[in-house]
Design a protein around this motif. Structure first.
Motif, PDB file in Angstrom:
ATOM      1  N   GLU A 102       0.800  -1.272   0.232  1.00  0.00           N
ATOM      2  CA  GLU A 102      -0.036   0.010  -0.078  1.00  0.00           C
ATOM      3  C   GLU A 102       0.806   1.426   0.084  1.00  0.00           C
ATOM      4  N   LYS A 103       1.768   1.204   0.892  1.00  0.00           N
ATOM      5  CA  LYS A 103       2.718   2.493   0.837  1.00  0.00           C
ATOM      6  C   LYS A 103       4.035   2.353  -0.040  1.00  0.00           C
ATOM      7  N   LYS A 104       4.030   1.211  -0.629  1.00  0.00           N
ATOM      8  CA  LYS A 104       5.226   0.827  -1.582  1.00  0.00           C
ATOM      9  C   LYS A 104       6.255   1.155  -1.082  1.00  0.00           C
ATOM     10  N   GLN A 105       6.591   0.256   0.126  1.00  0.00           N
ATOM     11  CA  GLN A 105       7.736   0.378   0.946  1.00  0.00           C
ATOM     12  C   GLN A 105       8.386  -1.063   0.945  1.00  0.00           C
ATOM     13  N   VAL A 106       9.713  -1.146   1.019  1.00  0.00           N
ATOM     14  CA  VAL A 106      10.319  -2.521   1.475  1.00  0.00           C
ATOM     15  C   VAL A 106      10.889  -2.291   2.891  1.00  0.00           C
ATOM     16  N   HIS A 107      10.764  -3.136   3.680  1.00  0.00           N
ATOM     17  CA  HIS A 107      11.360  -2.946   4.928  1.00  0.00           C
ATOM     18  C   HIS A 107      12.649  -3.770   5.054  1.00  0.00           C
ATOM     19  N   CYS A 108      13.780  -3.288   5.424  1.00  0.00           N
ATOM     20  CA  CYS A 108      15.079  -4.041   5.237  1.00  0.00           C
ATOM     21  C   CYS A 108      15.691  -4.021   6.492  1.00  0.00           C
ATOM     22  N   GLU A 109      16.711  -5.012   6.540  1.00  0.00           N
ATOM     23  CA  GLU A 109      17.593  -5.078   7.853  1.00  0.00           C
ATOM     24  C   GLU A 109      19.084  -5.412   7.315  1.00  0.00           C
ATOM     25  N   ILE A 118      12.721   1.600   2.302  1.00  0.00           N
ATOM     26  CA  ILE A 118      13.027   2.210   1.139  1.00  0.00           C
ATOM     27  C   ILE A 118      11.652   2.094   0.204  1.00  0.00           C
ATOM     28  N   ASP A 119      11.503   3.513  -0.261  1.00  0.00           N
ATOM     29  CA  ASP A 119      10.348   3.535  -1.395  1.00  0.00           C
ATOM     30  C   ASP A 119      10.503   2.989  -2.777  1.00  0.00           C
ATOM     31  N   TYR A 120       9.623   2.457  -3.354  1.00  0.00           N
ATOM     32  CA  TYR A 120       9.799   2.133  -4.693  1.00  0.00           C
ATOM     33  C   TYR A 120       8.586   2.521  -5.536  1.00  0.00           C
TER      34      TYR A 120
END
Length: 210
Positions: A102-109, A118-120
């Motif tokens: 929905e937010k077009k975000q990837v949650h990373c570690e 980060i947004d995409y």
């Protein structure tokens, strides 16, 4: 299969370039294997690109068996991801942990345990898989126990070190014949391309040492 993957990735890059170059849309690629690396390599360099992967290099896996016995040096079968990125490209040494569509975000570690998002605009998911042990949880890569997988450069280095150490230990005069046989016995599980290539490389190495 690797060639087919490369061709598909190149085709995907062309499609992405056509749809994103004019609009300045951000492309995020997850993974730096055959698919992810080729997408990043062939993508229009004007497109804002971020590659996220726990491995900061592309690995030419067919040559892993050669690297594991020392026929080839490790640096000969890898290509750093950053060398193929254009002026709008960046690389993040991290793992993707969650996806918010929905937010077009990837949650990373990151590999240092730092968490961020980060947004995409366009997302390419080209991550790999872990070695399947078919439910046998006791089987895992453990150089101390002499158990090795062969999927990465670190695995190849561990195997190479173990082989050299085994031959050096076996050469000690006080080692018994039974212990020498144990040290110089290698068991390979699997009969696929990697296993067959490794056995061939190991056979050649043993004859050279002998």
């Amino acid at each position: 299969m690797n060639r087919s993957c490369s061709r598909l990735a190149a085709a995907a890059s062309n499609v992405l370039s056509q749809h994103t170059a004019k609009n300045g849309e951000r492309v995020v690629v997850l993974g730096s294997g055959w698919a992810g690396f080729n997408v990043a390599l062939n993508l229009n360099k004007d497109v804002p690109l971020t590659v996220v992967s726990p491995r900061n290099h592309f690995l030419f896996t067919p040559l892993l068996p050669s690297a594991s016995v020392g026929t080839l040096e490790s640096r000969c079968i890898q290509e750093p991801v950053r060398t193929i990125l254009g002026p709008n490209g960046s690389f993040l040494h991290a793992k993707a942990r969650a996806l918010d569509t929905e937010k077009k975000q990837v949650h990373c570690e990151s590999i240092h345990d730092d968490k961020f998002a980060i947004d995409y605009d366009k997302l390419v998911i080209s991550v790999g898989v872990k070695t399947n042990t078919f439910g046998m949880e006791d089987i895992k890569h453990d150089s101390q126990k002499g158990i090795f997988f062969l999927k990465s450069l670190s695995h190849a280095r561990d195997i190479r070190t173990n082989i050299i150490d085994s031959f050096e230990k076996a050469a000690i005069p006080t080692v018994t014949e039974a212990e020498r046989r144990r040290l110089l016995s290698f068991l390979v599980v699997g009969g696929g391309p990697t296993s067959c290539e490794f056995v061939a490389e190991l056979h050649g190495t043993c004859h050279v040492i002998d």
